[in-house]
Design an enzyme around this catalytic site. Structure first.
Site, short mmCIF file in Angstrom:
data_model
loop_
_atom_site.label_atom_id
_atom_site.label_comp_id
_atom_site.label_asym_id
_atom_site.label_seq_id
_atom_site.Cartn_x
_atom_site.Cartn_y
_atom_site.Cartn_z
CB CYS A 36 -0.97 -0.02 1.18
SG CYS A 36 -0.15 -0.09 2.80
CB THR A 37 0.23 4.84 0.47
OG1 THR A 37 -0.87 4.78 -0.43
CG2 THR A 37 0.99 6.13 0.26
#
Length: 344
Positions: A199-200
């Site tokens: 994810c980020t």
């Protein structure tokens, strides 16, 4: 008594930020750990960070902390020292933004939430301590060289659209709580393969890795520090960068350039573009991708109808949007076309 919240208008705060000459560093961090009294922890955090002129958005819950902030660069060491003085956060990884102008936030907001990531998990047997194994940038590249390794993007569809890793599977949804059961269903036939989630910054894929293990999966990994840490390490170590495009971020920048590839298209004309924007009509505020030509043509709006609204007197605009409930207004290319959005 210390002031524990902002009392200045948003417009004034934005003006002050734009006039700042002192450089700022944008940082994200998170940690899953038990907080007995989240409100007291929140208040103490606010006093210290406000004194250091930190701006940003921080969520505190009994399960931990999730933060995206900017700090004046000269105050970075003092900020880190304070953070590390909190025992569960000592040595915490701080993700430094890749593409940063320091104008990401203009106010400090710290909120107490039920969870630091809304996940929809209600099973009391779920345990975050049983999570997947971390992989760093080097190991990530090695594992993903194997065509049998499954790479899963645990971000929302609009994040995936502008940038993602090679061969990454999209779990097409608007929210993380929707994604978790979807990912389990999509990966049922791959339970015994190596599954790497990313994810980020790491917070969502860490929880997703624990959820998959909870559902009977075995070889589950998650990318340490997410895309942000990977991009920094790939550059630092001279590794092949397997991420293509732009990394969407949830601050005023709406994205940071990781590689020069533009893999998305303008939602209005279809030309290559990967700049997200919010429709300039405040009654719409749709998040969508718009190229520079369309931004000029439609004056930052998602449609001619919204463009016409922005030309009305301010009081008429306010009357038009009275009573409108704006939740997540995000363009999803798989579900809809851009359309008039005046009172809907």
């Amino acid at each position: 008594m210390a002031v524990l919240h902002n009392r200045i208008s948003q417009e004034e705060l934005k003006r002050r930020l734009m006039e700042e000459t002192e450089p700022r560093t944008t940082i994200s961090f998170y940690q899953y750990f038990f907080i007995e009294d989240p409100q007291a922890f929140r208040d103490q955090l606010y006093v210290h960070l406000n004194a250091l002129k930190v701006f940003g958005r921080i969520y505190v819950a009994q399960e931990g902390i999730n933060a995206q902030i900017s700090v004046p660069t000269p105050n970075f060491e003092a900020f880190r020292n304070y953070l590390y003085s909190i025992e569960p956060l000592n040595g915490l990884r701080l993700n430094i933004a890749v593409d940063d102008d320091g104008k990401s936030f203009w106010v400090l907001k710290i909120k107490v939430r039920d969870k630091i990531v809304a996940d929809g998990i209600e099973d009391p047997a779920f345990d975050m301590r049983n999570k997947g194994r971390y992989v760093d940038a080097v190991t990530f590249n090695q594992l993903t060289d194997d065509p049998n390794t499954i790479v899963v993007d645990m971000r929302n569809h609009y994040e995936y659209e502008v940038g993602h890793f090679e061969r990454a599977i999209e779990v097409p949804s608007d929210t993380f709580r929707e994604q978790l059961p979807m990912a389990v269903d999509m990966l049922q036939e791959d339970k015994d393969k190596n599954i790497i989630m990313y994810c980020t910054g790491g917070i969502r894929c860490e929880k997703a890795s624990a959820y998959l293990l909870h559902k009977g999966f075995r070889n589950v990994f998650h990318l340490e520090g997410g895309i942000i840490q990977y991009a920094n390490k790939a550059k630092e170590l001279g590794l092949p960068n397997k991420f293509k495009g732009k990394n969407f971020v949830f601050d005023n920048r709406l994205g940071e350039r990781i590689t020069e590839e533009i893999i998305a298209r303008c939602h209005q004309c279809g030309e290559p573009a990967d700049d997200h924007t919010n429709c300039a009509n405040e009654g719409c505020h749709l998040l969508f991708i718009q190229c520079k030509k369309c931004a000029e043509k439609y004056e930052g709006c998602c449609s001619t109808e919204c463009q016409e609204v922005t030309h009305l007197p301010l009081e008429e605009q306010k009357a038009l949007r009275k009573g409108i409930i704006k939740d997540q207004n995000i363009f999803n290319k798989s579900r809809a076309r851009l359309r008039p959005r005046i009172n809907s």
